[in-house]
Scaffold this motif. Structure first.
Motif, PDB file in Angstrom:
ATOM      1  N   VAL A  18      44.248  87.084 -86.953  1.00  0.00           N
ATOM      2  CA  VAL A  18      44.708  85.700 -86.882  1.00  0.00           C
ATOM      3  C   VAL A  18      45.285  85.336 -88.248  1.00  0.00           C
ATOM      4  O   VAL A  18      44.600  85.456 -89.267  1.00  0.00           O
ATOM      5  CB  VAL A  18      43.547  84.754 -86.521  1.00  0.00           C
ATOM      6  CG1 VAL A  18      43.982  83.297 -86.628  1.00  0.00           C
ATOM      7  CG2 VAL A  18      43.047  85.051 -85.113  1.00  0.00           C
ATOM      8  N   SER A  19      46.530  84.927 -88.267  1.00  0.00           N
ATOM      9  CA  SER A  19      47.187  84.730 -89.561  1.00  0.00           C
ATOM     10  C   SER A  19      47.104  83.287 -90.054  1.00  0.00           C
ATOM     11  O   SER A  19      47.465  83.018 -91.195  1.00  0.00           O
ATOM     12  CB  SER A  19      48.644  85.179 -89.482  1.00  0.00           C
ATOM     13  OG  SER A  19      49.300  84.457 -88.463  1.00  0.00           O
ATOM     14  N   ASN A  20      46.663  82.370 -89.233  1.00  0.00           N
ATOM     15  CA  ASN A  20      46.552  80.982 -89.717  1.00  0.00           C
ATOM     16  C   ASN A  20      45.116  80.456 -89.570  1.00  0.00           C
ATOM     17  O   ASN A  20      44.881  79.403 -88.989  1.00  0.00           O
ATOM     18  CB  ASN A  20      47.555  80.054 -89.030  1.00  0.00           C
ATOM     19  CG  ASN A  20      47.394  80.010 -87.512  1.00  0.00           C
ATOM     20  OD1 ASN A  20      46.769  80.888 -86.917  1.00  0.00           O
ATOM     21  ND2 ASN A  20      47.947  78.997 -86.884  1.00  0.00           N
ATOM     22  N   ALA A  21      44.180  81.219 -90.107  1.00  0.00           N
ATOM     23  CA  ALA A  21      42.758  80.894 -89.939  1.00  0.00           C
ATOM     24  C   ALA A  21      42.235  79.944 -91.015  1.00  0.00           C
ATOM     25  O   ALA A  21      41.101  80.079 -91.484  1.00  0.00           O
ATOM     26  CB  ALA A  21      41.941  82.179 -89.927  1.00  0.00           C
ATOM     27  N   PHE A  22      43.050  79.007 -91.421  1.00  0.00           N
ATOM     28  CA  PHE A  22      42.651  78.050 -92.456  1.00  0.00           C
ATOM     29  C   PHE A  22      43.162  76.662 -92.082  1.00  0.00           C
ATOM     30  O   PHE A  22      44.169  76.540 -91.391  1.00  0.00           O
ATOM     31  CB  PHE A  22      43.228  78.460 -93.820  1.00  0.00           C
ATOM     32  CG  PHE A  22      42.744  79.792 -94.280  1.00  0.00           C
ATOM     33  CD1 PHE A  22      41.540  79.906 -94.962  1.00  0.00           C
ATOM     34  CD2 PHE A  22      43.464  80.948 -93.987  1.00  0.00           C
ATOM     35  CE1 PHE A  22      41.067  81.143 -95.367  1.00  0.00           C
ATOM     36  CE2 PHE A  22      42.998  82.191 -94.393  1.00  0.00           C
ATOM     37  CZ  PHE A  22      41.804  82.286 -95.086  1.00  0.00           C
ATOM     38  N   LEU A  23      42.522  75.645 -92.604  1.00  0.00           N
ATOM     39  CA  LEU A  23      43.003  74.298 -92.290  1.00  0.00           C
ATOM     40  C   LEU A  23      44.303  73.959 -93.015  1.00  0.00           C
ATOM     41  O   LEU A  23      44.977  73.003 -92.662  1.00  0.00           O
ATOM     42  CB  LEU A  23      41.919  73.262 -92.591  1.00  0.00           C
ATOM     43  CG  LEU A  23      41.037  72.958 -91.376  1.00  0.00           C
ATOM     44  CD1 LEU A  23      39.827  72.124 -91.764  1.00  0.00           C
ATOM     45  CD2 LEU A  23      41.829  72.248 -90.276  1.00  0.00           C
ATOM     46  N   SER A  24      44.670  74.760 -94.013  1.00  0.00           N
ATOM     47  CA  SER A  24      45.963  74.538 -94.660  1.00  0.00           C
ATOM     48  C   SER A  24      47.104  75.145 -93.847  1.00  0.00           C
ATOM     49  O   SER A  24      48.262  74.784 -94.036  1.00  0.00           O
ATOM     50  CB  SER A  24      45.959  75.127 -96.073  1.00  0.00           C
ATOM     51  OG  SER A  24      45.585  76.489 -96.010  1.00  0.00           O
ATOM     52  N   SER A  25      46.779  76.055 -92.939  1.00  0.00           N
ATOM     53  CA  SER A  25      47.844  76.683 -92.149  1.00  0.00           C
ATOM     54  C   SER A  25      47.740  76.377 -90.656  1.00  0.00           C
ATOM     55  O   SER A  25      48.701  76.547 -89.915  1.00  0.00           O
ATOM     56  CB  SER A  25      47.856  78.197 -92.379  1.00  0.00           C
ATOM     57  OG  SER A  25      46.553  78.731 -92.268  1.00  0.00           O
TER      58      SER A  25
END
Lengths: 187, 707
Positions: free
Chosen positions: B635-642
């Protein structure tokens, strides 16, 4: 109607103690770096080996768990505390960087057993659902209303946008803060 | 370190008597039928932490005493296996009991989701608390009330006279004397089953239910005093971390933990593929984890850009579509056929998974934020092969779930580490772990073919691949319907979500209905009213349409109006939206959203409004921009910034209309209102600029394409 005073959050004047790291020798004979911090107008001695975040120190060393972890990258606002009155993401703030500064957390907001007006209005308007975002919301709002009396809804939205509520209670939060700021203006 | 796990709400500390018969003993007696009725509660004392194995497995749901207890001092404790994750059911369920017992809200302590104390419960999901749990507690409270009244009559040697109840006392009709519930309960000797036919208070006479009682213990939350699981601490507790594979499906080949183990205070736990560490603080645990050298073997994973082909291809054999349906399609005067694609999205509960575990001999206690504490108890039973009686799961009010916390990962991990180290262990997941190692709302491919003949829907063929069957049944009339959910192989771990597949299915359904109406030259609202039969659904459409002022002229040609409606999980919802598409930049702005919702008799208007608003706004994220991006098992957007979730600035002007039907049983509200915002916006964009969108999220960039 009388004016409801907001808690004073601006600490004027400069540092009242100079910041140094102290070395202690623990019971096993290992050296330990410690430091003094001021949180909620109390002075604490904390361990700083490995340069922990302010969030970790608050939660794990001082047992002040009102401040929450949400994202670890200052993107959600759950961990916000006030450092010298400014909302600050404690998750990315090294504890060593708050030397000589005043930290205010949700636990330090009540004065003489009375809730801060922001807490009071959130309670009256019954805004939250799971409430995990509440401490961060409260701290951001405290600084916001303190600095911007009489502001309108758009300013509130702009000022609060860094805080996430996954239950999406946003309209109720805005309504409550607007009620408070209007009350402040009318005095 | 002090123990913060046993802190109870203030009301509890004040009201619970210090001595009395333990609940455990009580249930033992119950089996032999000689139990006293006013049992009490030393369940915080260590000796009653675990259930006696000879006693019943769980409190008997037919027995009044399993649900409600009155102490000698009149303190009322209510038990339910349901849990609080922000829906505010702690409040609405307490209201129900307070109503029937004529006591103030503050007189009641509601114990929730404790496998030791509460009757078994499958879980808090499916909008079932209000329609299923509230009536049980209402009947239990009413049954108790009748028993108390009988006791008072006996005490005063009165016949079947009417007695008045007020603030936990029964009042004598003649001399004004009062008897407290506590003293009456004490006089009771027999255990009673719930009276299924007991008379409960009619909604027209509700004084507590149906009012906006504030969140119970709201002050604990607003002051940071409430201890979520992630906040709790036990004496000698250490912090745990677990090693994760770099991508999904990777197999551990070799691991070297020697340098991690050299860190002061760090213990490494290795049990097969389970590798974990513990340390005296979370930073050291994270550092130790990072020092573990592991070699992994990757396995082939579905490429992200082939998701929808994969979902369709991997679906099993499907039944042939009945000839009548395809014939009716062929003969339709107006036809539409289209595919819809729905991305995986994440729940992103603001409190990531957390678990705290302590072993005492062969007995295990686990605190974890889960929607299924009894399910977690079973998971622990399977993991450690110990009987359920030796496992106690506690579920303190938790930092949200939205269907994303049906499992007990963090609690199980904490229990494994605690067993290996012999110390209590807390495992708090990071945001990245929550994104990658929990589960997602399923992605789905939806294929629709529909036709209209003579202004009526004449053919309706609807296939959902992978995302689920919830909400798949069209509420529109018409003979030739075929609706099928096809199970597929999901490349990512998937599970429950608010309203499940209804969001996806209603998006496709209401988009197609909009397009059919427009092609037929009929107003989309009128088209729906013409083709719907359910009056409850029609009435929310009318209520929202009227408030939105559907027939008004648009203030600008670049504005658009759209609507959608649905009947989901006992609730009836209609959302109307106004959007603006900037003529130059094509940027989309949601101007307003009006939602009408009907779920029978309203229990708490303020909290219902909050659930509806929350659903609509959370639904806005999945409608416009939320999507889990992945490739080759990562998963490449596993952050709240992404991974973008709705924020203050995304909120349009909101209006919520509660349609209160006191003549109908109450149903849940935590899910249904999420389903209409996406199609309402989609149809409004079509109305504004004639662009039809078919995928969720619709506009991650925020810019509407030119046709």
């Amino acid at each position: 109607m009388g004016n409801v005073p907001l808690a004073s959050l601006s600490w004027k004047g400069s540092l009242y103690f100079s910041i140094e790291l102290f070395k202690l020798i623990d019971i096993h004979g290992n050296p330990k770096n410690i430091m003094k911090v001021s949180v909620n107008n109390k002075e604490y001695t904390v361990e700083v080996d490995g340069n922990p975040s302010l969030l970790e120190v608050l939660r794990e060393q001082l047992d002040l768990t009102g401040t929450k972890y949400g994202c670890g990258e200052a993107a959600c606002g759950a961990c916000r505390v006030l450092v010298n009155g400014t909302p600050t993401p404690s998750c990315i703030t090294p504890v060593t960087s708050i030397q000589g500064k005043q930290v205010l957390t949700i636990e330090g907001l009540e004065t003489d057993g009375k809730l801060h007006p922001v807490q009071q209005v959130f309670l009256e308007e019954d805004v939250f659902q799971c409430s995990y975002c509440a401490p961060g919301m409260v701290m951001t709002a405290v600084a916001l209303v303190e600095n911007n009396k009489g502001m309108g809804e758009q300013e509130i939205i702009d000022g609060m946008n860094g805080n996430i509520c996954r239950c999406c209670t946003y309209p109720a939060i805005v309504k409550a803060l607007h009620k408070l700021t209007q009350k402040e203006t009318k005095g | 370190m002090k123990d913060t796990t046993n802190r109870q709400p203030k009301t509890m500390e004040k009201s619970a008597p210090k001595k009395g018969i333990s609940r455990r003993r009580f249930f033992k007696y119950m089996g032999t039928g000689i139990a006293t009725y006013f049992v009490w509660t030393d369940y915080l004392a260590s000796e009653s932490l675990f259930r006696d194995q000879k006693s019943l497995a769980y409190p008997d749901p037919d027995q009044l005493s399993s649900w409600i207890h009155v102490s000698e001092t009149g303190a009322i404790t209510v038990y339910t296996g349901k849990v609080e994750v922000g829906q505010n059911i702690r409040t609405s369920l307490t209201q129900v009991v307070a109503e029937e017992l004529f006591v103030p809200i503050s007189a009641i302590n509601l114990v929730m989701g404790d496998t030791q104390l509460t009757p078994y419960d499958r879980g808090t999901y499916g909008s079932l608390t209000t329609p299923q749990m509230a009536p049980v507690l209402r009947k239990a409270a009413a049954s108790l009330r009748e028993i108390l009244l009988q006791e008072a009559r006996k005490e005063w040697k009165l016949g079947e006279v009417e007695l008045t109840l007020e603030k936990g006392t029964v009042q004598h009709p003649g001399n004004g004397k009062k008897l407290g519930y506590g003293s009456l309960a004490k006089a009771k000797h027999l255990l009673q089953p719930i009276d299924e036919n007991v008379q409960t208070i009619h909604p027209d006479n509700w004084k507590v239910s149906g009012t906006s009682v504030r969140k119970i213990n709201g002050e604990d939350f607003i002051t940071g005093r409430h201890r979520y699981v992630s906040d709790r601490v036990l004496p000698n507790m250490v912090y745990g971390k677990v090693l994760r594979p770099p991508v999904y499906g990777a197999k551990l080949l070799r691991v070297d933990t020697s340098s991690a183990a050299e860190l002061p205070g760090v213990q490494v736990v290795k049990e097969g593929d389970f590798i974990g560490v513990t340390a005296k603080n979370s930073r050291t645990a994270a550092m130790a984890l990072a020092m573990i050298e592991a070699e992994w073997e990757k396995s082939p994973q579905v490429p992200g850009n082939q998701l929808f082909e994969h979902l369709e291809k991997s679906a099993g054999n499907t039944d042939p579509v009945p000839a009548a349906v395809s014939d009716a399609f062929d003969n339709g005067s107006i036809k539409v056929a289209h595919d819809f694609k729905v991305s995986y999205i994440a729940h992103v509960p603001l409190e990531p998974r957390a678990g705290l575990a302590r072993w005492t001999g062969d007995q295990l206690e686990v605190w974890t934020g889960t929607q299924r504490p009894f399910g977690v108890q079973e998971e622990l039973e399977n993991t450690f092969s110990i009987p359920k009686e030796k496992i106690r799961v506690y579920m303190p009010d938790t930092g949200s779930g939205y269907g994303g916390k049906h499992t007990g990962e963090a609690g199980i991990e904490a229990a494994k580490l605690a067993k290996a180290t012999g110390l209590p262990v807390k495992v708090n997941w990071t945001r990245e772990e929550e994104f990658k190692w929990a589960y997602f709302r399923p992605a789905g491919l939806i294929r629709v073919k529909a036709a209209v003949h003579g202004n009526r829907i004449s053919s309706w063929e609807f296939h959902n691949y992978n995302s689920g069957g919830a909400g798949i049944s069209s509420p529109y009339s018409g003979q030739n319907k075929y609706q099928e959910y096809h199970r597929s192989d999901s490349p990512l771990r998937q599970g429950s979500y608010r309203a499940l597949a209804s969001t996806a299915n209603i998006f496709a359904m209401e988009s197609i209905i909009n397009d059919l109406a427009k092609m037929a030259g009929t107003d989309p609202m009128q088209f729906r009213l013409n083709n719907l039969e359910d009056d409850r659904l029609k009435s929310v459409i009318k209520a929202a349409g009227q408030s939105f002022n559907w027939n008004r002229d648009k203030s600008k040609s670049s504005h658009g109006f759209g609507m959608a409606c649905a009947a989901v999980k006992g609730g009836f919802v209609a959302t109307f939206a106004e959007v603006a598409v900037d003529p130059d930049s094509r940027e989309l702005k949601i101007l307003s959203a009006v939602t009408a919702f009907e779920c029978g008799a309203v229990l708490n208007p303020r909290h219902l409004e909050s659930q509806i608003t929350g659903c609509v706004l959370q639904g806005l994220g999945g409608a416009l921009f939320e999507s889990v991006e992945f490739n080759e098992g990562n998963v490449s957007n596993a952050f709240l910034s992404s991974y973008r979730v709705p924020r203050f600035k995304d909120v349009p002007e909101m209006k919520v209309i509660l349609v209160n039907r006191k003549d109908l049983p109450s149903s849940g509200a935590g899910e249904a209102p999420i389903v209409c915002i996406a199609p309402a916006i989609r149809n409004a964009i079509d109305d504004a600029v004639g662009v039809k969108l078919y995928d969720l999220p619709m506009l991650p960039s925020g810019v509407v394409p030119r046709s």
